[in-house]
Design a protein around this motif. Structure first.
Motif, PDB file in Angstrom:
ATOM      1  N   GLU A   1      13.049 -29.244 -35.053  1.00 26.92           N
ATOM      2  CA  GLU A   1      13.283 -30.515 -35.750  1.00 26.92           C
ATOM      3  C   GLU A   1      13.144 -30.333 -37.253  1.00 26.92           C
ATOM      4  O   GLU A   1      13.944 -30.840 -38.037  1.00 26.92           O
ATOM      5  N   LEU A   2      12.081 -29.612 -37.649  1.00 28.18           N
ATOM      6  CA  LEU A   2      11.866 -29.413 -39.091  1.00 28.18           C
ATOM      7  C   LEU A   2      13.037 -28.655 -39.702  1.00 28.18           C
ATOM      8  O   LEU A   2      13.484 -28.957 -40.803  1.00 28.18           O
ATOM      9  N   ILE A   3      13.526 -27.665 -38.963  1.00 27.24           N
ATOM     10  CA  ILE A   3      14.596 -26.850 -39.551  1.00 27.24           C
ATOM     11  C   ILE A   3      15.887 -27.654 -39.614  1.00 27.24           C
ATOM     12  O   ILE A   3      16.676 -27.511 -40.548  1.00 27.24           O
ATOM     13  N   ASN A   4      16.094 -28.520 -38.628  1.00 25.43           N
ATOM     14  CA  ASN A   4      17.270 -29.396 -38.707  1.00 25.43           C
ATOM     15  C   ASN A   4      17.180 -30.309 -39.919  1.00 25.43           C
ATOM     16  O   ASN A   4      18.161 -30.544 -40.618  1.00 25.43           O
ATOM     17  N   GLU A   5      15.962 -30.823 -40.146  1.00 25.82           N
ATOM     18  CA  GLU A   5      15.744 -31.689 -41.309  1.00 25.82           C
ATOM     19  C   GLU A   5      16.021 -30.889 -42.583  1.00 25.82           C
ATOM     20  O   GLU A   5      16.687 -31.363 -43.508  1.00 25.82           O
ATOM     21  N   ALA A   6      15.522 -29.636 -42.623  1.00 23.61           N
ATOM     22  CA  ALA A   6      15.757 -28.781 -43.793  1.00 23.61           C
ATOM     23  C   ALA A   6      17.252 -28.611 -44.009  1.00 23.61           C
ATOM     24  O   ALA A   6      17.749 -28.670 -45.139  1.00 23.61           O
ATOM     25  N   LEU A   7      17.971 -28.432 -42.917  1.00 20.15           N
ATOM     26  CA  LEU A   7      19.422 -28.219 -43.022  1.00 20.15           C
ATOM     27  C   LEU A   7      20.093 -29.434 -43.668  1.00 20.15           C
ATOM     28  O   LEU A   7      20.926 -29.295 -44.571  1.00 20.15           O
ATOM     29  N   ASN A   8      19.670 -30.642 -43.235  1.00 25.51           N
ATOM     30  CA  ASN A   8      20.231 -31.853 -43.850  1.00 25.51           C
ATOM     31  C   ASN A   8      19.960 -31.886 -45.339  1.00 25.51           C
ATOM     32  O   ASN A   8      20.831 -32.207 -46.140  1.00 25.51           O
ATOM     33  N   LEU A   9      18.701 -31.574 -45.703  1.00 23.19           N
ATOM     34  CA  LEU A   9      18.338 -31.653 -47.118  1.00 23.19           C
ATOM     35  C   LEU A   9      19.084 -30.584 -47.916  1.00 23.19           C
ATOM     36  O   LEU A   9      19.545 -30.831 -49.027  1.00 23.19           O
ATOM     37  N   PHE A  10      19.195 -29.364 -47.360  1.00 22.86           N
ATOM     38  CA  PHE A  10      19.948 -28.307 -48.049  1.00 22.86           C
ATOM     39  C   PHE A  10      21.384 -28.777 -48.294  1.00 22.86           C
ATOM     40  O   PHE A  10      21.925 -28.630 -49.378  1.00 22.86           O
ATOM     41  N   ASN A  11      21.987 -29.355 -47.236  1.00 25.93           N
ATOM     42  CA  ASN A  11      23.365 -29.826 -47.393  1.00 25.93           C
ATOM     43  C   ASN A  11      23.462 -30.896 -48.460  1.00 25.93           C
ATOM     44  O   ASN A  11      24.426 -30.981 -49.200  1.00 25.93           O
TER      45      ASN A  11
ATOM     46  N   LYS B   1      17.018 -24.398 -57.155  1.00 30.29           N
ATOM     47  CA  LYS B   1      16.580 -24.429 -55.748  1.00 30.29           C
ATOM     48  C   LYS B   1      16.432 -25.855 -55.229  1.00 30.29           C
ATOM     49  O   LYS B   1      16.145 -26.764 -55.981  1.00 30.29           O
ATOM     50  N   ALA B   2      16.585 -25.979 -53.914  1.00 33.29           N
ATOM     51  CA  ALA B   2      16.322 -27.259 -53.252  1.00 33.29           C
ATOM     52  C   ALA B   2      14.893 -27.202 -52.726  1.00 33.29           C
ATOM     53  O   ALA B   2      14.652 -26.685 -51.646  1.00 33.29           O
ATOM     54  N   SER B   3      13.947 -27.723 -53.500  1.00 36.37           N
ATOM     55  CA  SER B   3      12.551 -27.462 -53.153  1.00 36.37           C
ATOM     56  C   SER B   3      12.108 -28.176 -51.879  1.00 36.37           C
ATOM     57  O   SER B   3      11.504 -27.575 -51.006  1.00 36.37           O
ATOM     58  N   ASP B   4      12.435 -29.463 -51.757  1.00 38.80           N
ATOM     59  CA  ASP B   4      11.975 -30.185 -50.565  1.00 38.80           C
ATOM     60  C   ASP B   4      12.523 -29.542 -49.306  1.00 38.80           C
ATOM     61  O   ASP B   4      11.819 -29.332 -48.332  1.00 38.80           O
ATOM     62  N   ALA B   5      13.807 -29.230 -49.346  1.00 43.24           N
ATOM     63  CA  ALA B   5      14.439 -28.618 -48.184  1.00 43.24           C
ATOM     64  C   ALA B   5      13.724 -27.326 -47.847  1.00 43.24           C
ATOM     65  O   ALA B   5      13.464 -27.008 -46.688  1.00 43.24           O
ATOM     66  N   PHE B   6      13.367 -26.592 -48.898  1.00 44.02           N
ATOM     67  CA  PHE B   6      12.731 -25.307 -48.663  1.00 44.02           C
ATOM     68  C   PHE B   6      11.357 -25.471 -48.006  1.00 44.02           C
ATOM     69  O   PHE B   6      10.971 -24.704 -47.138  1.00 44.02           O
ATOM     70  N   HIS B   7      10.628 -26.541 -48.402  1.00 49.19           N
ATOM     71  CA  HIS B   7       9.327 -26.781 -47.764  1.00 49.19           C
ATOM     72  C   HIS B   7       9.512 -27.037 -46.279  1.00 49.19           C
ATOM     73  O   HIS B   7       8.777 -26.532 -45.453  1.00 49.19           O
ATOM     74  N   PHE B   8      10.516 -27.853 -45.968  1.00 47.44           N
ATOM     75  CA  PHE B   8      10.761 -28.144 -44.557  1.00 47.44           C
ATOM     76  C   PHE B   8      11.076 -26.846 -43.818  1.00 47.44           C
ATOM     77  O   PHE B   8      10.602 -26.611 -42.715  1.00 47.44           O
ATOM     78  N   PHE B   9      11.896 -26.041 -44.453  1.00 45.18           N
ATOM     79  CA  PHE B   9      12.313 -24.788 -43.823  1.00 45.18           C
ATOM     80  C   PHE B   9      11.082 -23.942 -43.526  1.00 45.18           C
ATOM     81  O   PHE B   9      10.904 -23.414 -42.433  1.00 45.18           O
ATOM     82  N   GLN B  10      10.205 -23.845 -44.520  1.00 45.70           N
ATOM     83  CA  GLN B  10       9.012 -23.013 -44.333  1.00 45.70           C
ATOM     84  C   GLN B  10       8.101 -23.582 -43.255  1.00 45.70           C
ATOM     85  O   GLN B  10       7.568 -22.844 -42.436  1.00 45.70           O
TER      86      GLN B  10
END
Length: 1443
Positions: A1147-1157, A1122-1131
């Motif tokens: 904004e948070l979800i966009n940030e999550a998207l970057n981290l997931f990618n 799992k991508a944990s940091d990205a997931f925190h942002f997503f949540q």
């Protein structure tokens, strides 16, 4: 409770989240923001980590650091704000100059490697034919693996030159492979064959290319006349035919231009020595479209024509030789057709959406395929005979040391965000490569292409090593599992082991290593593929195991280092340290099950393996002499004998159970405190001085929010030392398991703070339409005292959802226990300081509560399980008898909890539609989320059968029955296939499917008329494939025998009685569809069939012939890092959205998207969930175009990663249709909705609650384009389904009535319109009262309809009376406006827009503050919530069910 992101200061990954909020000035809870920092205990920050890590995603070093008493997490916090900035570091532009092209600009980011520019160039239309080149800056060659930021002099506007380099054999091969990939880039055969992570996508067929401006935008957006809206017959409501062919519509791009007839390696390879010295690397043979046969030399300088022919070797250059650095340049000179077609092909390739061609991280297989022509392909042929895996040639040393790669990536640094991203990305990449290699190896093993390492033994006992991976078969070798159930146990052990690996991997303790593990089911065999511990093959197992037992507990050893490492996992995994006796009757301490073995590899790493009993046994399926189960279990007919004794409880169940016990613990403590208080107060009354302001506490009937709690605690001077209450705010529950493929619907709602508790505003109370009551167990029950909690749980969605159904503690009993606040404090203070300074009475309260819930500690709540209880062969020391007794009771309670709480809670969630399984996979997922194993399926179905509301669960029951039948069929198919030799495989599979599904009564197997009848029949074949016995036994199976077996399998495995003797009876009795059964069995068993119309119901000939079976695929289980940091942002983003802060959420979800990618690359289920939410936010915030673009990506990704007809994909199609409609692309919206309806009919049939939503959408769009009769068919079907599943009095049904009435109005059939609107009005009046806006709207509309009806009647009378010279008043028949249709579409899809003026906003803020104050003053929320959500609903744009 408090806003989800504000109580997470200490959680490292999220510090930046707070900076965002505070910057916006939005945090309404100022008192909380400082709390966690003055945390009472060293472990404070850990608790908050849990919050965001809800998903069991503790991949962080904080995990360990806090267990060792704090660690250095605080230091990390400061750097964190910069980290995020680093990641968003702005890109810059460089110029690229390639030979023969104009210089062009390229946007790059400093993090990229030079290699990534190479990839871009190899993909661009004008440079795609180059592979062997270097990039030079001012004459210096750039290192491929250097990051751009580390290159001196590289800046905005630098010019990079592409310089052609000399070829080597490796480079020449790569070049040929790349050219072949370009020629095949539009050819779907790799996707059908399940090769190289290609998979199918059909979206572009329905959108005619891209949806953006670049695509062919619909010129006729609003000219309604030109849209052909008639759906195909089979899509109309009530149609009984379920064709298969439309599942894969033919994409016109897929008949690609032919550029070359043949491109293969020449037979003259490899070049002889004298030619090698002239620079010849290899020879190619080609046939152009013009039928010219040519022979080409690949040399160090490039490619040229030579003079060889098929039979004579003449390597001299031809005249002219057309020497070119690239094959494409060479062929373009030789063949005009190549030049023309290749250009067109590349244009088309570049126009396709990138998501249609990027490789997926794990292979997705298609269960249907058309007949694809088999063409000559040198690369494929070469791949088949070399052990190339992934990009083997690109890695020096050919085979990869998988173990080293897997473990090294785990050891990477993880102190700050960039490091963690790098680490998670490496872990993910290695895992997906390993899964691909393991799958390929397993197939090779079963197909007989790998030599065993113990070739002398019987085939089922053989083991294999291939490409540094160890393979073993799922049979009981050497009677290892004899006492546990033989082969059945040997078959179950690998998946249990995999679950163990997954769990230990998620806890991610530094210094403890697990093996890469993949479980593959292929052709009836189960293969376990594992990475190899260095040195293990050179020594005997007895010598290497220094911890655990190799003989199920007869001999046991332990080791200090292992105990220390495993101790760190014991909290999160709830494993109790315990002692067992070894063969000498000495006591040995363990912190895992005895089977878990510890081996130190030659690399000095501590490995653990055989984790099959990580989780405690499931006593419902483990009858033990002389042990009585709890009455709940006994009532349901447990314990039952299972096939094997390895039945374990799922991790999700353990989490839910502990959560449930924690609730109980808090309530008991609270009640006792209240009693003490009552006694005390009666004493107080006799004394007059009552200076303790403590009396203020009981006036807190609802401790629903921490502010109140904190206040009360400060006033209470009794028990507590100061400021401890702050600990409460640290941990709210964001208990969701990372966006699981289909569970994303559920995750969002739960991650959000529960409805009434958001102090921000009451918006979510409206959002609570999707948040069921069952999920609303008050959050703060889950507030776990900082230390005492069972540590970083891996809480799973179940924790909240399980609404403790039918248990006396109904979620709400809560409000009536005023002492809860104190109980909480008490627990915390005990935790914080070993109980010093706390009066003995209070200590006794906790002690009693601990005893009552079975906690292993007497001073704090701590539940753990001993996995060795009831293991045959394990003995415990005398002195732990009491402890063992407690543990046995705990296991019985957990087993009873599953039956009495979790199963009812699942059924309840299905009743209120918060769980909506559509097919077997989503049903299994719904079970697993709640910790219910699939072996309970029979019990779940029985429970549904006895539920009074059974009619509203018909869809669930039907899916359950179909899942049960196909699983039983799969069990039988597995053993059936093991007896089939390879040459008869397609005949055997088609025969099985005929017996399973065809109505043809005497399906006779066509023994393959052997294509190669050999003269000498009797030659004994040596080295049979494993298990090959009598190779024609399969042919004697008959349909009635197969169904008898299925019925008995259902009885013995699921304890469920099926009443049927053949497929037709099943279809008749349970309302199943044969096409659905075919899809389910094909997916489960890995069968790929030819896509054509099958006649299942013919009684004269069987449905399948052997030509219809195209392939057998492996079914693969592996770990998903799992991508944990990205997931925190997503949540956090989800939580923000739920609170109505759409912009910050976005904004948070966009940030999550970057981290997931960053971690997963471009394709992944979690990215899909992210894109879907983002699209929805774009839409709500009015950016329809952006919404369309994001949702298009979500659809493509869902098709590619989950499958073209996965239930999630169907949902994505529906969302996309809505956004298309909003963008004025009406015909596209309709096509998408028809596609979704077709897929849904195939996956689960028409009778499903979700179909009502789909049909309402279709009906509305058709109404908008004035297709009234069609529209009515869909809307009336939706009305019928809604009435069935939501009950005739539901608001959904009222809305359906209104939609139908609107269409009748458009048709001027006012009587019918009035009738429907009246129905709707009655429902509104009864449900929400006369004063409610909806009721008023409805009554207005009724008046209007009545006027229209009267006017019409008048006109008619006038006509009757005066004949042709009547003076007719023009009647208003209005086609509905697009805006009104869109408004209704939004409403049914759960999106409500309300235009807000500045004044409204201010009122809203005032309202919010008023509520907060009310809450703080401890007034009951009751009188607020009655009309609360409704008044707010009219003032704010919101998303009623954020999905």
């Amino acid at each position: 409770m408090v806003s989800k992101t504000d109580d997470i200061q200490a959680s490292v990954p999220n510090c930046n989240v707070n900076t965002v909020d505070l910057a916006e000035g939005e945090t309404p809870d100022h008192q909380e923001t400082k709390a966690p920092n003055k945390d009472p205990c060293a472990c404070g920050h850990s608790a908050s980590t849990v919050v965001m890590n809800g998903g069991g995603a503790h991949y962080h070093s904080e995990e360990e650091s806090k267990q060792d008493g704090g660690g250095d997490t605080d230091g990390v916090e400061d750097s964190n704000e910069q980290e995020v900035i680093v990641i968003q570091d702005t890109g810059f532009t460089v110029k690229i100059q390639a030979p023969g092209t104009e210089p062009f600009d390229l946007q790059v980011s400093p993090q990229e490697m030079v290699q990534e520019i190479h990839q871009v160039l190899m993909d661009r239309e004008d440079t795609c034919h180059r592979t062997c080149f270097s990039l030079q800056l001012d004459g210096n060659v750039l290192d491929n693996f250097a990051e751009l930021k580390s290159i001196e002099g590289l800046q905005e506007g630098s010019l990079l030159k592409v310089v052609e380099e000399p070829y080597t054999v490796r480079e020449a091969r790569i070049h040929v492979r790349h050219i072949r990939d370009l020629l095949k880039s539009l050819d779907p055969s790799d996707a059908y064959n399940g090769v190289d992570c290609n998979s199918l996508s059909f979206l572009s067929v329905f959108t005619d290319g891209d949806l953006g401006d670049s695509g062919k935008r619909k010129k006729k957006g609003s000219d309604l006349e030109q849209i052909d809206c008639t759906p195909p017959e089979h899509i109309l409501p009530g149609s009984k035919e379920r064709p298969l062919v439309p599942l894969q519509p033919q994409n016109k791009d897929w008949k690609p231009m032919q550029c070359l007839k043949v491109l293969t390696m020449s037979g003259w390879n490899p070049p002889p020595g004298n030619r090698k010295m002239h620079g010849d690397l290899m020879y190619l043979y080609m046939v152009t479209v013009e039928e010219r046969h040519i022979s080409i030399t690949a040399s160090t300088r490039g490619f040229y024509l030579n003079q060889s022919t098929t039979y004579t070797f003449n390597p001299k250059p031809a005249n002219p030789s057309f020497l070119s650095h690239s094959l494409v340049e060479l062929l373009s000179q030789i063949s005009p057709a190549f030049k023309k077609n290749f250009t067109v092909l590349q244009k088309t390739r570049v126009q396709r959406h990138p998501f249609e061609r990027i490789a997926t991280p794990f292979q997705v297989y298609s269960w249907t395929a058309p007949q694809v022509d088999h063409t000559m392909d040198c690369v494929r042929a070469e791949d088949a005979y070399t052990s190339r895996l992934g990009y083997e040639e690109h890695i020096p040393g050919q085979t990869r040391d998988w173990n080293e790669e897997l473990q090294t990536t785990r050891e990477l640094a993880r102190k700050n965000l960039p490091e963690r991203l790098l680490r998670e990305r490496a872990i993910f990449k290695v895992h997906s490569d390993f899964a691909a290699a393991a799958t390929r190896g397993s197939m090779a093993v079963i197909d007989g292409n790998v030599m065993a390492i113990n070739p002398g033994e019987e085939t089922r006992m053989q083991m294999f090593i291939w490409n540094n991976i160890f393979f073993s078969l799922g049979f009981d070798v050497r009677d290892h599992y004899r006492e546990l159930g033989g082969d059945a146990a040997a078959h179950a052990a690998p998946t249990n082991d995999l679950n163990g690996v997954r769990a230990y991997g998620a806890v991610d303790v530094e210094g403890l290593y697990t093996l890469g593990t993949v479980v593959v089911d292929y052709r009836g065999y189960r293969v376990t593929a594992q990475s190899i511990i260095p040195g293990i093959l050179e020594r005997e197992q007895e010598q290497s195991v220094i911890y655990g037992s190799i003989d199920f507990g007869k001999t046991v050893v332990s080791h200090g280092k292992y105990l220390e490492l495993l101790e760190r996992t014991s909290r999160p995994l709830k494993v109790q340290r315990h002692n067992v006796l070894n063969e000498k009757d000495e006591s040995v301490e363990l912190c895992s099950s005895v089977e878990c073995k510890g081996i130190i590899g030659n690399d000095g790493r501590h490995y653990i393996l055989d984790l099959l009993r990580t989780f405690p046994p499931d006593l419902n399926f483990l009858p033990v002499e002389g042990e009585e189960l709890s009455p709940e279990s006994v009532r349901q007919g447990f314990p039952r004998q299972h096939r094997h004794r390895l039945a374990c409880l799922r991790q999700e169940l353990i989490e839910a159970f502990v959560e449930h016990r924690y609730l109980l613990f808090m309530k008991m403590a609270a009640l006792q405190l209240m009693q003490q208080k009552a006694n005390k107060e009666s004493k107080m009354a006799t004394l007059t001085e009552n200076n303790s302001p403590e009396a203020a506490v009981p006036a807190l009937p609802s401790t629903e929010n921490p502010d109140a709690l904190a206040k009360s605690s400060e006033t209470s001077t009794e028990t507590l030392t100061d400021g401890k209450s702050n600990a409460v705010q640290i941990e709210t529950t964001s208990t969701t398991d990372a966006p699981q493929p289909a569970a994303t619907e559920a995750t969002t709602t739960e991650a959000a703070p529960k409805a009434e508790q958001t102090t921000e505003t009451n918006i979510p109370s409206a959002a609570a339409t999707t948040m069921t009551a069952s999920q609303a167990t008050p959050t703060e029950d889950n507030v776990v005292p900082t230390v005492t909690t069972n540590g970083p749980l891996v809480p799973v969605a179940t924790a909240i959802q399980n609404g403790e159904c039918e248990s006396p503690l109904d979620g709400k009993a809560e409000d009536s226990i005023p002492g809860l606040a104190q109980a909480k404090e008490l627990a915390e203070s005990l935790a914080a300081e070993d109980g010093s300074g706390i009066d003995p009475k209070s200590r006794e309260v906790v002690l009693n509560a601990c005893k009552a819930v079975g906690s292993i500690s007497n001073t704090s709540f701590d539940i753990r399980f001993n996995p060795d209880i009831f293991s045959p062969g394990v003995r415990f020391p005398e002195d732990s008898v009491d402890d063992i007794q407690k543990q046995k009771q705990l296991l019985k309670d957990a087993a009873a909890f599953l039956v009495s709480c979790q199963i009812p809670s699942l059924v309840k969630d299905c009743l209120d539609h918060s769980a909506l399984p559509m097919d077997g996979a989503t049903l299994t997922e719904a079970l697993h989320q709640r910790g219910i194993n699939v072996r309970y399926l029979g019990n779940v179905l029985e429970f549904v059968d006895k539920t009074p509301a059974k009619a509203q669960l018909e869809h669930f029951y039907r899916i359950g029955i179909s899942e049960l039948i196909t699983r039983c069929a799969k069990h039988i198919f597995k053993t059936y296939l093991q007896g089939v030799e390879l040459s008869a495989l397609s005949a055997a599979v088609s025969h099985f499917l005929n017996c399973f599904l065809s109505s043809f009564p005497d399906a006779v197997a066509h023994l393959p008329a052997d294509e190669l009848v050999s003269r000498r029949k009797n030659r004994k074949r040596r080295n049979r494939v494993p298990g090959g016995g009598d190779n024609t036994a399969w042919a004697s199976l008959t349909p009635s025998e197969l169904w008898k077996n299925i019925v008995s399998e259902a009885q013995s495995y699921y304890n469920f009685t099926l009443h049927c003797e053949n497929a037709d009876q099943v279809v008749e009795k349970y309302g199943l569809q044969k096409i659905t059964l075919l899809r389910e069995i094909s997916i489960k068993a890995g069968i790929q069939i030819l896509i054509k119309e099958y006649n299942f119901d013919s009684r004269h000939k069987p449905a399948f012939t052997e030509e219809d079976i195209l392939n057998i695929f492996p079914v693969v289980k592996h770990v998903n890092p799992k991508a944990s940091d990205a997931f925190h942002f997503f949540q956090s983003g989800q939580a923000k959205v739920q609170q109505g802060y759409l912009k910050e959420g976005c904004e948070l979800i966009n940030e999550a998207l970057n981290l997931f990618n960053n971690v997963y690359g471009a394709m992944h289920v979690e990215i899909c969930a992210c894109l879907r939410l983002l699209a929805r936010l774009n839409y709500i915030m009015g950016d329809h175009h952006e919404a369309l673009s994001n949702q298009q990506k979500a659809v493509l990704m869902s098709e590619r990663v989950l499958g073209v007809e996965h239930p999630n994909t169907i949902q994505e199609y529906m969302h996309l249709a809505l956004y298309c409609f909003a963008n004025g692309q009406l015909s596209t919206a309709l096509k998408l909705l028809y596609r979704a309806r077709y897929l849904m009919l195939m996956v689960c049939g028409e009778d499903h609650p979700e179909m009502a939503l789909l049909d309402s959408n279709i009906g509305l769009v058709l109404h908008g384009v004035m297709e009234y009769d069609l529209s009515l068919r869909f809307l009336e079907n939706a009305l019928a389904i809604n009435s069935k599943y939501h009950g005739p009095r539901s608001l959904k049904v009222a809305l359906s009535h209104h939609l139908v009435a609107r269409v009748y109005e458009s048709k001027a059939e006012f009587r019918s319109a009035l009738q429907h609107e009246k129905e709707g009005y009655t429902i509104y009046k009864n449900q929400v009262g006369e004063a409610h806006e909806k009721t008023k709207e409805s009554s207005e509309y009724l008046k209007y309809l009545t006027q229209q009806a009267v006017a019409l009647q008048r006109t008619m009378n006038e006509i009757y009376k005066n004949g042709s010279n009547a003076s007719i008043m023009p009647l208003k028949f209005t086609a509905p406006s697009m805006a009104s249709v869109l408004e209704q579409l939004n409403i049914i899809n759960g999106i409500i827009f309300i235009p807000l003026s500045q004044k409204d906003l201010e009122n809203l803020k005032a309202e919010v503050q008023r509520r907060q104050q009310l809450q703080e003053s401890g007034k009951s929320m009751e009188e607020l919530t009655v009309d609360g959500p409704l008044e707010l609903e009219d003032k704010i744009p919101m998303d009623v069910n954020v999905d």
